[in-house]
Design an enzyme around this catalytic site. Structure first.
Site, PDB file in Angstrom:
ATOM      1  N   GLU A 116       0.805  -1.222   0.000  1.00  0.00           N
ATOM      2  CA  GLU A 116       0.000   0.000   0.000  1.00  0.00           C
ATOM      3  C   GLU A 116       0.838   1.272   0.000  1.00  0.00           C
ATOM      4  OE1 GLU A 116      -3.675  -0.009   2.425  1.00  0.00           O
ATOM      5  OE2 GLU A 116      -3.138  -2.053   2.956  1.00  0.00           O
ATOM      6  N   HIS A 153       8.016 -26.664   4.264  1.00  0.00           N
ATOM      7  CA  HIS A 153       7.396 -27.840   3.652  1.00  0.00           C
ATOM      8  C   HIS A 153       6.945 -27.583   2.224  1.00  0.00           C
ATOM      9  CE1 HIS A 153       7.445 -29.923   7.529  1.00  0.00           C
ATOM     10  NE2 HIS A 153       7.330 -28.678   7.988  1.00  0.00           N
ATOM     11  N   LYS A 174     -13.616   0.070  -4.358  1.00  0.00           N
ATOM     12  CA  LYS A 174     -14.734   0.362  -3.447  1.00  0.00           C
ATOM     13  C   LYS A 174     -15.801   1.184  -4.173  1.00  0.00           C
ATOM     14  CE  LYS A 174     -12.320  -0.053   0.983  1.00  0.00           C
ATOM     15  NZ  LYS A 174     -11.890   0.540   2.231  1.00  0.00           N
TER      16      LYS A 174
HETATM   17  C1  F6R Z   1      -6.042   1.811   3.615  1.00  0.00           C
HETATM   18  C2  F6R Z   1      -6.020   0.467   4.156  1.00  0.00           C
HETATM   19  C3  F6R Z   1      -7.030  -0.524   3.692  1.00  0.00           C
HETATM   20  C4  F6R Z   1      -8.313  -0.476   4.530  1.00  0.00           C
HETATM   21  C5  F6R Z   1      -9.316  -1.510   4.057  1.00  0.00           C
HETATM   22  C6  F6R Z   1     -10.543  -1.597   4.981  1.00  0.00           C
HETATM   23  O1  F6R Z   1      -5.138   2.617   4.320  1.00  0.00           O
HETATM   24  O2  F6R Z   1      -5.192   0.174   4.949  1.00  0.00           O
HETATM   25  O3  F6R Z   1      -6.451  -1.788   3.759  1.00  0.00           O
HETATM   26  O4  F6R Z   1      -7.992  -0.702   5.874  1.00  0.00           O
HETATM   27  O5  F6R Z   1      -9.719  -1.179   2.779  1.00  0.00           O
HETATM   28  O6  F6R Z   1     -11.087  -0.340   5.268  1.00  0.00           O
HETATM   29  P1  F6R Z   1     -11.461   0.056   6.772  1.00  0.00           P
HETATM   30  O7  F6R Z   1     -10.169  -0.095   7.526  1.00  0.00           O
HETATM   31  O8  F6R Z   1     -11.912   1.463   6.707  1.00  0.00           O
HETATM   32  O9  F6R Z   1     -12.491  -0.905   7.208  1.00  0.00           O
END
Ligand code: F6R
Length: 704
Positions: free
Chosen positions: A580, A596, A690
């Site tokens: 990320e 393994h 998203k």
């Molecule tokens: C972005 C990040 C992502 C979010 C993931 C879930 O910085 O780390 O991995 O954590 O998309 O979102 P949340 O944490 O808001 O439930």
């Protein structure tokens, strides 16, 4: 009876063999003949003379380990230098150590990276030299020159002393520095000037005597070192001895001034393989004079060229002559072979391009470095918040914690398990919770934004199974849902990237769970270690350890190894942070499981994916058999020439060690982002996905 010992000296940067020496130290390059590495050829060449127990290696720590592994040398035959300081201190150290046991023993000093064609002739010359050494001479093998070389020092031979093994031992009149062209030509025509091979033979007692006479700094250090031999204080004492020693070569520091020096003129096909031209000379060539090592070559209308690849490339040469083409992971050389000496300048020009960190910091427009620096403070603040959260006592009575969450929020679940080893803890990264979840489970919905659909769906499903539940988020649908259903919800500050809010999520929960009787061990130690690290790894301290690590991982594929039960979640966090923040591939795997399966992939790894670097995360809490496995794997990786590094957690407690490794990874990933030329903060592909999903309405309460 006095014995004979071979002392192999390994050092030197091998700059003229750039870029191969970026990836592999010169003694590990496969130019020893018959596919052997140079160090192995050196070893096998003296083996019949001194036996396996008589071969010692002098080098600095990591190099010594790598070469020792290649040769299968036991640790007591490795003589460790604190750092390289030219050959005189290395010779002095070895002479002191071995001479302490066998003062009249004969020491054969060998560079680790030379090539010799007629190995039997070489051994005969050494036998003759040993005879001269027994008579108190300091002997050097002198190579009969074949051309007026300006790149070597010369020895002027004097009257013959005696003949043995078909060789004549001469008194040596003097050692002379590398000559200019005209002088070299004169030497060649005189016939009694020989190249200094850097191969020396003498008694331990004799060389120590001469060091005493000509190198007082080194001699004083060695004298003080004597009483530390075999003691735990030895390494520290060597460091002190090196600090005061003259950083000079044994040739210049001793041989040029010493008494009773002798030389044996030899011509057994010697080369110090100093540059790519020399490598081409000793390589097997096609009728057109092309040589290919570790590469598949197709040459058309091309001649006199060397092609060497550390990544087993297919190389085409078309209409070119006299080139050196050298391929290593991340770097390529294309040079005229007759200018091979100047490759050093290219190596130095690249080395001088140090990363300009202050300039790189400007890429961090999203403020990730600041967020990482604030992590210890965030944890402290969160712990207080959690402690005053006042969770209802009705939540008590569970035997398992199940955290549902994704990505940066889900790691909280894994870390809770590490911090609270007494409770069963599972993390669910999915739309569904496992069927076995019931009233005995405390369900925790963790979503930093509060809007992650998998988390909301699984949380709602879990609510149908247990009344013991709570939510934690900065707001969003999770907060609304908890409020509607009267479920305890803890709010944490917004404005962070979820992965940068780990302190808020984890420590708030740890503080809140204390109210339910769950107390993590070693919290204070962990927080202290993190605060200290924040000071050491911050952008104000540059270059720092995390920046150096980032530079080692740069343009590579990191594969992070953790151990189940201790560092496995940390390895996963490293991987996701590199993904990320640095926007590049990275992977993680777990010990002991990887023993393994994954390790079988080592077989072709060097050939197919030479850019992989394995990073072992280690703590003192790892299972002893896992620690042993790591030791064994190190040897396996070394023998295969595969790159790896090891990182150890800081502090004594399990939590401090785990979190210190995690924190180092967070910093490293952010610095790696800057080296990659990107801002660590944005995660465009996650946002895009998203947004795209949001266009297909989904009701988390609709059930599976
Ligand atoms: C972005 C990040 C992502 C979010 C993931 C879930 O910085 O780390 O991995 O954590 O998309 O979102 P949340 O944490 O808001 O439930």
């Amino acid at each position: 009876m006095a014995g004979t010992y071979a002392v192999i000296l390994a050092g030197g940067k091998g700059e003229r063999l750039w870029p191969a020496t970026l990836a592999r130290p010169k003694p590990l390059l496969p130019f020893g003949g018959n596919g052997r590495t140079l160090i192995r050829a050196t070893y096998e060449r003296v083996l019949p003379l001194v036996g396996a127990e008589g071969i010692y290696l002098v080098a600095t720590g990591e190099l010594a380990e790598a070469l020792g592994a290649e040769l299968g040398l036991p640790p007591e035959q490795l003589i460790l230098e604190p750092y390289g300081k030219n050959t005189a201190p290395a010779v002095g150290l070895a002479a002191l150590l071995l001479g302490a046991r066998d003062p009249e023993g004969i020491m054969v000093v060998l560079p680790a990276d030379h090539r010799i064609e007629d190995e039997e002739a070489f051994r005969r010359a050494l036998r003759a030299a040993a005879r001269a050494a027994e008579e108190g001479y300091l002997v050097t093998l002198g190579i009969r020159p074949t051309y007026p070389a300006t790149g070597y020092g010369y020895i002027e031979g004097g009257e013959p002393l005696f003949t043995a093994e078909g060789y004549t031992v001469h008194r040596a009149r003097r050692f002379v520095e590398k000559p200019d062209r005209a002088t070299a030509e004169a030497y060649l025509s005189r016939g009694n000037f020989f190249w200094n091979s850097g191969i020396f033979i003498w008694r331990f007692s004799r060389i120590l005597e001469e060091i005493e006479r000509h190198l007082p700094g080194l001699a004083a250090g060695l004298a003080r070192l004597r009483e530390h031999i075999g003691e735990p204080s030895f390494a520290e004492a060597v460091r002190a001895a090196y600090a005061g020693a003259e950083g000079t070569s044994i040739d210049y520091g001793v041989m040029e001034k010493a008494e009773r020096i002798a030389t044996i003129p030899v011509s057994f096909g010697w080369s110090d393989l100093g540059d790519w031209h020399a490598i081409w000379e000793v390589s097997r060539k096609s009728p057109q004079g092309n040589a290919a090592a570790n590469a598949e070559l197709v040459a058309r209308d091309a001649k006199g060229s060397l092609v060497f690849s550390l990544t087993r490339k297919r190389v085409g040469l078309l209409g070119v002559d006299g080139l050196a083409v050298v391929d290593a992971p991340g770097a390529l050389l294309v040079a005229r072979r007759d200018r091979a000496q100047e490759v050093r300048e290219i190596a130095r020009a690249f080395a001088a391009r140090e990363h300009d960190w202050p300039e790189l910091y400007r890429l961090d427009t999203g403020g990730m470095l600041g967020a990482i620096e604030g992590f210890p403070e965030q944890c402290r603040e969160a712990l207080e918040r959690g402690r005053s959260a006042g969770l209802p006592a009705g939540l008590k009575g569970f035997t398992r914690i199940c955290v549902v969450g994704m990505g940066g929020s889900a790691i909280t679940g894994d870390l809770l398990g590490l911090a609270l080893p007494g409770v069963e803890d599972i993390t669910v990264r999915d739309y569904r919770v496992p069927d076995y979840i019931g009233e005995e489970t405390l369900l925790i919905g963790a979503s930093y934004s509060g809007n992650t659909e998998e988390t909301l769906t699984a949380f709602l499903q879990g609510l149908g199974r247990t009344r013991r539940a709570l939510g934690i988020s900065s707001g969003g649908k999770l907060r609304d849902l908890c409020r509607e259903r009267g479920i305890p919800w803890i709010g944490i500050p917004g404005g962070f990237q979820p992965r940068a809010a780990l302190g808020h999520l984890l420590f708030t929960l740890l503080g809140a769970l204390e109210g339910l009787g769950l107390r993590a061990e070693g919290l204070e130690e962990a927080l202290d270690v993190l605060s200290r690290m924040a000071g050491e790894l911050s952008p104000r301290v540059s270059p720092n350890r995390a920046q150096e690590l980032a530079a080692r991982l740069w343009r590579k594929i990191p594969v992070i190894y953790g151990a189940t039960g201790t560092t496995a979640p940390i390895a996963f966090r490293w991987r996701t942070q590199i993904n990320e923040n640095a926007k590049q591939p990275a992977f993680s795997a777990e010990l002991p499981e990887l023993c393994h399966n994954e390790i079988v992939g080592y077989e072709l790894a060097g050939e197919l994916f030479p850019g992989i670097v394995r990073v072992f995360l280690r703590t003192s809490r790892d299972h002893p058999r896992v620690a042993l496995r790591v030791e064994i794997l190190r040897g396996v990786l070394r023998r295969r020439g595969l790159e790896f590094l090891e990182l150890r957690g800081e502090g004594g407690g399990g939590l401090a060690q785990a979190l210190s490794l995690l924190y180092l990874g967070d910093w490293t990933s952010a610095y790696l982002a800057l080296l990659n030329g990107v801002d660590p903060t944005p995660v465009a592909p996650i946002s895009e996905l998203k947004d795209r999903l949001a266009r297909e309405p989904w009701d988390p309460a609709a059930g599976p």
